[in-house]
Design a protein around this motif. Structure first.
Motif, PDB file in Angstrom:
ATOM      1  N   THR A 181       0.833  -1.205   0.000  1.00  0.00           N
ATOM      2  CA  THR A 181       0.000   0.000   0.000  1.00  0.00           C
ATOM      3  C   THR A 181       0.867   1.255   0.000  1.00  0.00           C
ATOM      4  OG1 THR A 181      -1.779  -1.160   1.171  1.00  0.00           O
ATOM      5  CG2 THR A 181      -1.799   1.252   1.249  1.00  0.00           C
ATOM      6  N   GLU A 182       1.926   1.251   0.816  1.00  0.00           N
ATOM      7  CA  GLU A 182       2.835   2.398   0.859  1.00  0.00           C
ATOM      8  C   GLU A 182       3.551   2.588  -0.478  1.00  0.00           C
ATOM      9  OE1 GLU A 182       5.549   2.120   4.104  1.00  0.00           O
ATOM     10  OE2 GLU A 182       4.024   1.423   5.499  1.00  0.00           O
ATOM     11  N   LEU A 183       4.037   1.504  -1.050  1.00  0.00           N
ATOM     12  CA  LEU A 183       4.756   1.594  -2.321  1.00  0.00           C
ATOM     13  C   LEU A 183       3.843   2.104  -3.429  1.00  0.00           C
ATOM     14  CD1 LEU A 183       6.745  -1.764  -2.124  1.00  0.00           C
ATOM     15  CD2 LEU A 183       7.751   0.520  -2.084  1.00  0.00           C
ATOM     16  N   THR A 184       2.613   1.605  -3.462  1.00  0.00           N
ATOM     17  CA  THR A 184       1.666   2.019  -4.497  1.00  0.00           C
ATOM     18  C   THR A 184       1.308   3.493  -4.339  1.00  0.00           C
ATOM     19  OG1 THR A 184       0.749  -0.224  -4.570  1.00  0.00           O
ATOM     20  CG2 THR A 184      -0.571   1.527  -5.542  1.00  0.00           C
ATOM     21  N   ARG A 185       1.136   3.923  -3.100  1.00  0.00           N
ATOM     22  CA  ARG A 185       0.829   5.337  -2.869  1.00  0.00           C
ATOM     23  C   ARG A 185       1.977   6.237  -3.340  1.00  0.00           C
ATOM     24  NH1 ARG A 185      -0.419   4.962   2.206  1.00  0.00           N
ATOM     25  NH2 ARG A 185       1.544   5.698   3.081  1.00  0.00           N
ATOM     26  N   ALA A 186       3.196   5.725  -3.221  1.00  0.00           N
ATOM     27  CA  ALA A 186       4.363   6.518  -3.621  1.00  0.00           C
ATOM     28  C   ALA A 186       4.445   6.734  -5.126  1.00  0.00           C
ATOM     29  CB  ALA A 186       5.647   5.852  -3.132  1.00  0.00           C
ATOM     30  N   ILE A 187       3.677   5.956  -5.913  1.00  0.00           N
ATOM     31  CA  ILE A 187       3.648   6.185  -7.360  1.00  0.00           C
ATOM     32  C   ILE A 187       3.210   7.614  -7.667  1.00  0.00           C
ATOM     33  CG2 ILE A 187       2.475   5.509  -9.517  1.00  0.00           C
ATOM     34  CD1 ILE A 187       2.402   2.656  -8.482  1.00  0.00           C
ATOM     35  N   ASN A 188       2.411   8.186  -6.777  1.00  0.00           N
ATOM     36  CA  ASN A 188       1.951   9.567  -6.959  1.00  0.00           C
ATOM     37  C   ASN A 188       3.104  10.562  -7.039  1.00  0.00           C
ATOM     38  OD1 ASN A 188      -0.959   9.246  -6.909  1.00  0.00           O
ATOM     39  ND2 ASN A 188      -0.725   8.650  -4.779  1.00  0.00           N
ATOM     40  N   TYR A 189       4.256  10.200  -6.476  1.00  0.00           N
ATOM     41  CA  TYR A 189       5.392  11.118  -6.465  1.00  0.00           C
ATOM     42  C   TYR A 189       6.149  11.141  -7.794  1.00  0.00           C
ATOM     43  CZ  TYR A 189       5.103  11.291  -1.326  1.00  0.00           C
ATOM     44  OH  TYR A 189       4.702  11.472  -0.039  1.00  0.00           O
ATOM     45  N   GLU A 228      13.724   7.566  -9.859  1.00  0.00           N
ATOM     46  CA  GLU A 228      13.519   6.617  -8.781  1.00  0.00           C
ATOM     47  C   GLU A 228      13.073   7.334  -7.518  1.00  0.00           C
ATOM     48  OE1 GLU A 228      17.195   4.625  -8.148  1.00  0.00           O
ATOM     49  OE2 GLU A 228      18.123   6.303  -7.120  1.00  0.00           O
ATOM     50  N   ILE A 229      12.427   6.567  -6.649  1.00  0.00           N
ATOM     51  CA  ILE A 229      11.920   7.091  -5.386  1.00  0.00           C
ATOM     52  C   ILE A 229      12.359   6.149  -4.272  1.00  0.00           C
ATOM     53  CG2 ILE A 229       9.825   7.373  -3.998  1.00  0.00           C
ATOM     54  CD1 ILE A 229       8.421   8.354  -6.491  1.00  0.00           C
ATOM     55  N   VAL A 230      12.901   6.707  -3.215  1.00  0.00           N
ATOM     56  CA  VAL A 230      13.135   5.946  -1.993  1.00  0.00           C
ATOM     57  C   VAL A 230      12.007   6.297  -1.040  1.00  0.00           C
ATOM     58  CG1 VAL A 230      14.699   5.480  -0.084  1.00  0.00           C
ATOM     59  CG2 VAL A 230      15.625   5.967  -2.364  1.00  0.00           C
ATOM     60  N   LEU A 231      11.241   5.313  -0.661  1.00  0.00           N
ATOM     61  CA  LEU A 231       9.978   5.541   0.035  1.00  0.00           C
ATOM     62  C   LEU A 231      10.136   6.425   1.264  1.00  0.00           C
ATOM     63  CD1 LEU A 231       6.986   4.806   0.028  1.00  0.00           C
ATOM     64  CD2 LEU A 231       7.542   2.827   1.424  1.00  0.00           C
ATOM     65  N   SER A 232      11.083   6.122   2.137  1.00  0.00           N
ATOM     66  CA  SER A 232      11.204   6.859   3.392  1.00  0.00           C
ATOM     67  C   SER A 232      11.521   8.328   3.156  1.00  0.00           C
ATOM     68  CB  SER A 232      12.292   6.235   4.266  1.00  0.00           C
ATOM     69  OG  SER A 232      13.525   6.206   3.565  1.00  0.00           O
ATOM     70  N   LYS A 233      12.351   8.613   2.148  1.00  0.00           N
ATOM     71  CA  LYS A 233      12.742   9.994   1.868  1.00  0.00           C
ATOM     72  C   LYS A 233      11.529  10.848   1.525  1.00  0.00           C
ATOM     73  CE  LYS A 233      15.323  12.760  -1.475  1.00  0.00           C
ATOM     74  NZ  LYS A 233      16.160  12.733  -2.691  1.00  0.00           N
ATOM     75  N   PHE A 234      10.655  10.337   0.672  1.00  0.00           N
ATOM     76  CA  PHE A 234       9.498  11.131   0.251  1.00  0.00           C
ATOM     77  C   PHE A 234       8.437  11.184   1.334  1.00  0.00           C
ATOM     78  CE2 PHE A 234      11.565  10.978  -3.728  1.00  0.00           C
ATOM     79  CZ  PHE A 234      11.062  12.029  -4.461  1.00  0.00           C
ATOM     80  N   GLU A 235       8.331  10.124   2.145  1.00  0.00           N
ATOM     81  CA  GLU A 235       7.373  10.166   3.244  1.00  0.00           C
ATOM     82  C   GLU A 235       7.769  11.245   4.247  1.00  0.00           C
ATOM     83  OE1 GLU A 235       4.565   8.761   3.700  1.00  0.00           O
ATOM     84  OE2 GLU A 235       4.568   7.406   2.000  1.00  0.00           O
ATOM     85  N   ARG A 236       9.069  11.428   4.470  1.00  0.00           N
ATOM     86  CA  ARG A 236       9.517  12.470   5.402  1.00  0.00           C
ATOM     87  C   ARG A 236       9.276  13.861   4.841  1.00  0.00           C
ATOM     88  NH1 ARG A 236      14.104   9.087   5.947  1.00  0.00           N
ATOM     89  NH2 ARG A 236      15.275  10.507   4.568  1.00  0.00           N
ATOM     90  N   GLU A 237       9.472  14.007   3.521  1.00  0.00           N
ATOM     91  CA  GLU A 237       9.393  15.332   2.919  1.00  0.00           C
ATOM     92  C   GLU A 237       7.963  15.824   2.739  1.00  0.00           C
ATOM     93  OE1 GLU A 237      11.561  15.263  -0.683  1.00  0.00           O
ATOM     94  OE2 GLU A 237      13.516  15.112   0.277  1.00  0.00           O
ATOM     95  N   ARG A 238       6.989  14.959   2.795  1.00  0.00           N
ATOM     96  CA  ARG A 238       5.609  15.398   2.553  1.00  0.00           C
ATOM     97  C   ARG A 238       4.690  14.784   3.601  1.00  0.00           C
ATOM     98  NH1 ARG A 238       0.688  14.649  -0.154  1.00  0.00           N
ATOM     99  NH2 ARG A 238       0.126  16.244  -1.654  1.00  0.00           N
ATOM    100  N   ARG A 239       4.552  15.455   4.714  1.00  0.00           N
ATOM    101  CA  ARG A 239       3.750  14.951   5.816  1.00  0.00           C
ATOM    102  C   ARG A 239       2.266  15.281   5.660  1.00  0.00           C
ATOM    103  NH1 ARG A 239       6.464  11.075   8.654  1.00  0.00           N
ATOM    104  NH2 ARG A 239       8.572  11.750   9.146  1.00  0.00           N
ATOM    105  N   ARG A 240       1.955  16.324   4.907  1.00  0.00           N
ATOM    106  CA  ARG A 240       0.546  16.729   4.777  1.00  0.00           C
ATOM    107  C   ARG A 240       0.321  17.314   3.382  1.00  0.00           C
ATOM    108  NH1 ARG A 240       3.113  20.003   8.358  1.00  0.00           N
ATOM    109  NH2 ARG A 240       3.435  22.187   7.743  1.00  0.00           N
TER     110      ARG A 240
END
Length: 359
Positions: free
Chosen positions: A261-269, A277-289
């Motif tokens: 679910t997290e990986l699929t949501r990251a496709i939006n980035y 390429e996207i590293v999941l944790s990096k983008f999750e930290r950069e966009r909290r809201r």
């Protein structure tokens, strides 16, 4: 292979006069009685075949066979004996000995028996590998399926397996596929899937890849050693025609559904990245809201339309999309903002053109 005989000259002869490497066999050691053989089997850990004499001091060949039959049943044994007695052969067979040869040994016969055992071992390993792959694949399907599936016992054990999951997508997918037949699309997708699995397998990794969407390939790599594991995978798979979403951790397979679910949501980035390429944790930290709506830019657009200045509108468009990128807007959020700006323009200037426009 381990060679066991209390006469060193026989050990050396069996080890050195036959070119075992030509038969896919490596002699890892020799032993001079059953007790010595047990110690060396425990030391080397991956002995597949033991050739042993029967009559030896301390622990003889049949006692060795009994120990291996109980503790290491996967090891194949060939017993060489100077005794032409049925009782010895019968006892050896009861202890799982695969072949019983009399001295003097016919070298060609011995080689043929060893070759038969190597084929048998290879076939068993292939079957075990296929079973493991099937078990892993079924456990993965069960994790990502929308409908829960009752997990058979052989597959339930896979839930504790550690995996490294990641997603790949084909760049410009719609542009590349829009004129292709379904068969040709499938060929392209299989090329993509096979590239990833073959590259990983050739580098010693066990993996399963599954299409979870039209342009989404989930790959799960079985992890034995976590040391620097993700970095090695990343370096192996980079392609200029694929974009990757890398996980930020190695997980137990039982957590795959949540991680998927997290990986699929990251496709939006993806529209926001420039390096493919996207590293999941990096983008999750950069966009909290959800990012702030660009009200100032919206007002500039509405005012600029009154001037009918195409150059100014192009500059504003560039500024707007820089804002989207810097504030990590998702594609659907970009579409929504553009739609809202268009609605504001139409509602304000539509009446001036004699046309009433509604949402």
């Amino acid at each position: 292979m381990l060679i066991v005989d209390d006469e060193p000259v026989i050990c050396r002869g069996l080890e050195n006069t036959i070119q075992w490497e030509q038969h896919n066999v490596k002699v890892v050691d020799t032993a001079h009685d059953g007790e010595d053989a047990i110690e060396k089997i425990q030391r080397h850990a991956h002995v597949d075949i033991v050739i042993t004499d029967v009559k030896m001091p301390n622990v003889d060949g049949l006692q060795l066979a009994s120990f291996l039959h109980e503790r290491y049943p996967q090891i194949r044994m060939i017993v060489i004996s100077g005794y032409d007695e049925f009782a010895y052969a019968q006892k050896a067979i009861q202890l799982g000995v695969k072949d019983y040869l009399l001295k003097p040994v016919n070298v060609e016969e011995l080689v043929q028996k060893v070759r038969g055992l190597t084929r048998e071992i290879a076939d068993e390993r292939k079957l075990r590998a296929e079973f493991r792959e099937t078990s892993l694949k079924n456990a993965i399907f069960q994790q990502i399926a929308d409908v829960p599936v009752r997990c058979p016992h052989p597959f339930r054990a896979c839930e504790d397996v550690k995996i490294y999951p990641f997603i790949s997508v084909l760049q410009e997918y719609m542009q590349k596929m829009k004129h292709l037949s379904d068969d040709k699309i499938n060929v392209q997708k299989m090329r993509w899937k096979n590239l990833i699995d073959t590259t990983l397998n050739q580098n010693g990794f066990e993996s399963v890849s599954v299409f979870t969407g039209e342009n989404v390939l989930l790959t799960c790599v079985k992890v034995e050693n976590e040391d620097r594991f993700p970095k090695k995978i990343v370096s192996l798979l980079k392609q200029d025609w694929l974009t990757f979403i890398w996980s930020d951790e190695v997980i137990h397979l039982a957590r795959l559904k949540a991680k998927m679910t997290e990986l699929t949501r990251a496709i939006n980035y993806l529209p926001l990245v420039e390096d493919g390429e996207i590293v999941l944790s990096k983008f999750e930290r950069e966009r909290r809201r959800v990012p702030t709506y660009p009200y100032d830019l919206e007002k500039k657009f509405v005012d600029e339309f009154l001037q009918f200045g195409s150059a100014g509108l192009r500059d504003l468009s560039d500024e707007l999309f820089r804002y989207f990128r810097s504030h990590k807007f998702f594609l659907e959020e970009v579409v929504q903002v553009c739609r809202e700006i268009l609605i504001k323009v139409i509602n304000q200037y539509g009446p001036l053109l004699g046309t009433m426009c509604t949402r």
